[in-house]
Scaffold this motif. Structure first.
Motif, PDB file in Angstrom:
ATOM      1  N   LEU A  20      41.746  35.529  36.604  1.00  0.00           N
ATOM      2  CA  LEU A  20      42.867  36.463  36.600  1.00  0.00           C
ATOM      3  C   LEU A  20      42.937  37.267  37.891  1.00  0.00           C
ATOM      4  CD1 LEU A  20      42.562  37.677  32.906  1.00  0.00           C
ATOM      5  CD2 LEU A  20      44.367  36.229  33.852  1.00  0.00           C
ATOM      6  N   ARG A  21      41.781  37.682  38.375  1.00  0.00           N
ATOM      7  CA  ARG A  21      41.757  38.435  39.638  1.00  0.00           C
ATOM      8  C   ARG A  21      42.238  37.568  40.797  1.00  0.00           C
ATOM      9  NH1 ARG A  21      38.408  42.956  40.257  1.00  0.00           N
ATOM     10  NH2 ARG A  21      39.068  42.799  42.437  1.00  0.00           N
ATOM     11  N   ALA A  22      41.859  36.276  40.780  1.00  0.00           N
ATOM     12  CA  ALA A  22      42.292  35.374  41.853  1.00  0.00           C
ATOM     13  C   ALA A  22      43.801  35.219  41.874  1.00  0.00           C
ATOM     14  CB  ALA A  22      41.618  34.010  41.690  1.00  0.00           C
ATOM     15  N   GLN A  23      44.438  35.377  40.710  1.00  0.00           N
ATOM     16  CA  GLN A  23      45.893  35.287  40.630  1.00  0.00           C
ATOM     17  C   GLN A  23      46.587  36.631  40.873  1.00  0.00           C
ATOM     18  OE1 GLN A  23      47.305  33.446  37.051  1.00  0.00           O
ATOM     19  NE2 GLN A  23      46.384  31.470  37.517  1.00  0.00           N
ATOM     20  N   GLY A  24      45.794  37.664  41.102  1.00  0.00           N
ATOM     21  CA  GLY A  24      46.377  38.984  41.338  1.00  0.00           C
ATOM     22  C   GLY A  24      46.866  39.658  40.081  1.00  0.00           C
ATOM     23  N   PRO A  26      46.747  42.120  36.788  1.00  0.00           N
ATOM     24  CA  PRO A  26      46.117  43.398  36.428  1.00  0.00           C
ATOM     25  C   PRO A  26      45.263  43.225  35.172  1.00  0.00           C
ATOM     26  CG  PRO A  26      48.421  43.384  35.744  1.00  0.00           C
ATOM     27  CD  PRO A  26      48.184  42.086  36.470  1.00  0.00           C
ATOM     28  N   VAL A  27      43.963  43.282  35.337  1.00  0.00           N
ATOM     29  CA  VAL A  27      43.066  42.986  34.220  1.00  0.00           C
ATOM     30  C   VAL A  27      42.093  44.134  34.009  1.00  0.00           C
ATOM     31  CG1 VAL A  27      41.533  41.679  35.767  1.00  0.00           C
ATOM     32  CG2 VAL A  27      41.364  41.332  33.298  1.00  0.00           C
ATOM     33  N   TRP A  28      41.875  44.482  32.755  1.00  0.00           N
ATOM     34  CA  TRP A  28      40.879  45.460  32.347  1.00  0.00           C
ATOM     35  C   TRP A  28      39.782  44.716  31.601  1.00  0.00           C
ATOM     36  CZ3 TRP A  28      45.806  46.587  33.227  1.00  0.00           C
ATOM     37  CH2 TRP A  28      46.114  47.791  33.875  1.00  0.00           C
ATOM     38  N   ALA A  29      38.545  44.928  32.018  1.00  0.00           N
ATOM     39  CA  ALA A  29      37.397  44.198  31.468  1.00  0.00           C
ATOM     40  C   ALA A  29      36.626  45.102  30.513  1.00  0.00           C
ATOM     41  CB  ALA A  29      36.494  43.721  32.600  1.00  0.00           C
ATOM     42  N   LEU A  30      36.603  44.723  29.240  1.00  0.00           N
ATOM     43  CA  LEU A  30      35.877  45.496  28.247  1.00  0.00           C
ATOM     44  C   LEU A  30      34.510  44.855  28.015  1.00  0.00           C
ATOM     45  CD1 LEU A  30      37.305  47.090  25.056  1.00  0.00           C
ATOM     46  CD2 LEU A  30      35.137  45.873  24.946  1.00  0.00           C
ATOM     47  N   VAL A  31      33.459  45.654  28.149  1.00  0.00           N
ATOM     48  CA  VAL A  31      32.084  45.185  27.959  1.00  0.00           C
ATOM     49  C   VAL A  31      31.341  46.210  27.115  1.00  0.00           C
ATOM     50  CG1 VAL A  31      32.061  43.953  30.172  1.00  0.00           C
ATOM     51  CG2 VAL A  31      31.237  46.314  30.057  1.00  0.00           C
ATOM     52  N   LEU A  44      32.826  44.020  40.914  1.00  0.00           N
ATOM     53  CA  LEU A  44      32.759  45.374  40.382  1.00  0.00           C
ATOM     54  C   LEU A  44      33.453  46.428  41.243  1.00  0.00           C
ATOM     55  CD1 LEU A  44      29.161  45.511  38.857  1.00  0.00           C
ATOM     56  CD2 LEU A  44      31.349  45.361  37.657  1.00  0.00           C
ATOM     57  N   PRO A  45      33.401  46.365  42.583  1.00  0.00           N
ATOM     58  CA  PRO A  45      34.037  47.443  43.358  1.00  0.00           C
ATOM     59  C   PRO A  45      35.520  47.658  43.039  1.00  0.00           C
ATOM     60  CG  PRO A  45      32.606  46.142  44.766  1.00  0.00           C
ATOM     61  CD  PRO A  45      32.663  45.428  43.452  1.00  0.00           C
ATOM     62  N   GLY A  46      36.246  46.610  42.695  1.00  0.00           N
ATOM     63  CA  GLY A  46      37.670  46.781  42.426  1.00  0.00           C
ATOM     64  C   GLY A  46      38.072  46.456  41.003  1.00  0.00           C
ATOM     65  N   LEU A  47      37.088  46.377  40.091  1.00  0.00           N
ATOM     66  CA  LEU A  47      37.376  45.959  38.726  1.00  0.00           C
ATOM     67  C   LEU A  47      37.553  47.157  37.801  1.00  0.00           C
ATOM     68  CD1 LEU A  47      37.652  43.547  36.767  1.00  0.00           C
ATOM     69  CD2 LEU A  47      35.171  43.680  36.422  1.00  0.00           C
ATOM     70  N   SER A  48      38.611  47.133  36.999  1.00  0.00           N
ATOM     71  CA  SER A  48      38.815  48.162  35.977  1.00  0.00           C
ATOM     72  C   SER A  48      37.930  47.822  34.787  1.00  0.00           C
ATOM     73  CB  SER A  48      40.279  48.219  35.561  1.00  0.00           C
ATOM     74  OG  SER A  48      41.103  48.560  36.656  1.00  0.00           O
ATOM     75  N   LEU A  49      36.854  48.584  34.642  1.00  0.00           N
ATOM     76  CA  LEU A  49      35.820  48.266  33.664  1.00  0.00           C
ATOM     77  C   LEU A  49      35.811  49.306  32.554  1.00  0.00           C
ATOM     78  CD1 LEU A  49      33.581  46.009  33.601  1.00  0.00           C
ATOM     79  CD2 LEU A  49      32.010  47.779  34.409  1.00  0.00           C
ATOM     80  N   ALA A  50      35.672  48.845  31.317  1.00  0.00           N
ATOM     81  CA  ALA A  50      35.599  49.746  30.171  1.00  0.00           C
ATOM     82  C   ALA A  50      34.324  49.466  29.393  1.00  0.00           C
ATOM     83  CB  ALA A  50      36.807  49.569  29.270  1.00  0.00           C
TER      84      ALA A  50
END
Length: 317
Positions: A20-24, A26-31, A44-50
């Motif tokens: 998804l990031r390679a396609q540009g 907007p993704v939020w990653a829930l862990v 991680l530097p540019g990832l929206s992480l929850a």
């Protein structure tokens, strides 16, 4: 479009986030808060992480209120090799998934793609989505139950629900206790590899192709079950011998040195006709995918990285 991926730290989840990031997108990653994020380290530097536990409803509610995802791909589940089929955590995952579904509707999510397993069919041969489920282990029973509830919930509430049934995945970043890494690492390090007779046919798909397939389903209008696989039966012997050819270590394979699991059908592979209506096609042949996987493990064995044991994404069939 706001995309939520649960189980984003797992084998398939991390590859999906990367796709998804390679396609540009907007993704939020829930862990989970305690997750090992090694698979996502470079993102991680540019990832929206929850870091949210799905069983923590107040925390989940607050986070979903803020993000308000329009599409959710729900991969989070227990997949620990050797125990996931009977683990009591399957019940916890089922309960948490129902909470997630209810909260997604509350915040206006329009589309939910759940991840199931080919084991839901409980039978062998060429498997189509119209075959009634007959799961034979707790893992598959819980997955099939969730699929049924989500379909009814979607009909009542208007959220579109697709159910992706995964078959056998392999590729870089896989848990080392699973079949392909065990064969690869054994051969690369010059260790004997004990296998069953190798006669059982399975449907093997590269994890990057599976990630692309999941997103193709999410972007489509498909609802209900959708098989995610290669559509080609390959015996375990063929798989192992291909890896042996790539490593030049064929004599280290020992077929019949271990008993075959007594509760598995002789062959299982997917009819992927529904999946192909999305326009998806795999990028990797089996040989190409295994060559890349061997190269990845060879590098990692020379320069070890942490490989977590707690699976968060599906694909453990």
């Amino acid at each position: 479009m706001r995309i939520l991926v649960t189980g984003a730290a797992g084998f398939l989840g991390a590859h999906l986030v990367r796709h998804l990031r390679a396609q540009g997108r907007p993704v939020w990653a829930l862990v989970r808060p305690q997750s090992d994020l090694w698979r996502l380290a470079d993102l991680l530097p540019g990832l929206s992480l929850a870091p949210v536990d799905l069983a923590d409803r107040p925390a989940l509610q607050a986070w979903l209120e803020w993000v308000r995802p329009t599409v959710c791909l729900h991969l989070a589940w227990v997949t620990t090799p050797g125990r996931y089929r009977t683990a009591s955590e399957n019940l916890t995952c089922l309960q948490a998934s129902l909470i997630l579904a209810e909260e997604l509707v509350r915040v206006g999510c329009r589309r939910l793609v759940g991840v199931g397993t080919g084991l839901e069919y409980g039978a062998g041969g060429w498997l189509r989505e119209d075959r009634p489920p007959a799961p034979g282990c707790l893992y598959a029973v819980c997955k099939a139950a969730l699929a049924g509830v989500l379909q009814r919930w979607g009909a009542q509430t208007g959220i579109q629900v697709a159910w992706a049934r995964l078959f056998w995945l392999y590729g870089p970043q896989e848990d080392p206790r699973r079949l392909v890494p065990q064969i690869v690492t054994g051969l690369v390090t010059g260790q004997p590899v004990a296998l069953g007779r190798g006669e059982r046919a399975r449907d093997f798909l590269h994890v990057a192709d599976a990630a692309a397939a999941l997103w193709a389903v999410a972007e489509s209008s498909l609802t209900g079950p959708v098989n995610i696989g290669s559509g080609q039966p390959v015996t375990v012997r063929q798989l192992a011998e291909t890896i042996a050819q790539l490593t030049g270590r064929g004599p280290l394979l020992h077929f019949g040195a271990r008993p075959d699991p007594p509760d598995e059908p002789p062959s299982m592979w997917a009819d992927v006709s529904r999946l192909r209506t999305t326009g998806w096609r795999p990028c990797y042949s089996l040989v190409e995918g295994l060559r890349q996987t061997v190269a990845w493990w060879t590098e990692r064995l020379q320069r070890p990285l942490p490989v977590g044991g707690r699976g968060e994404s599906d694909g453990a069939t």
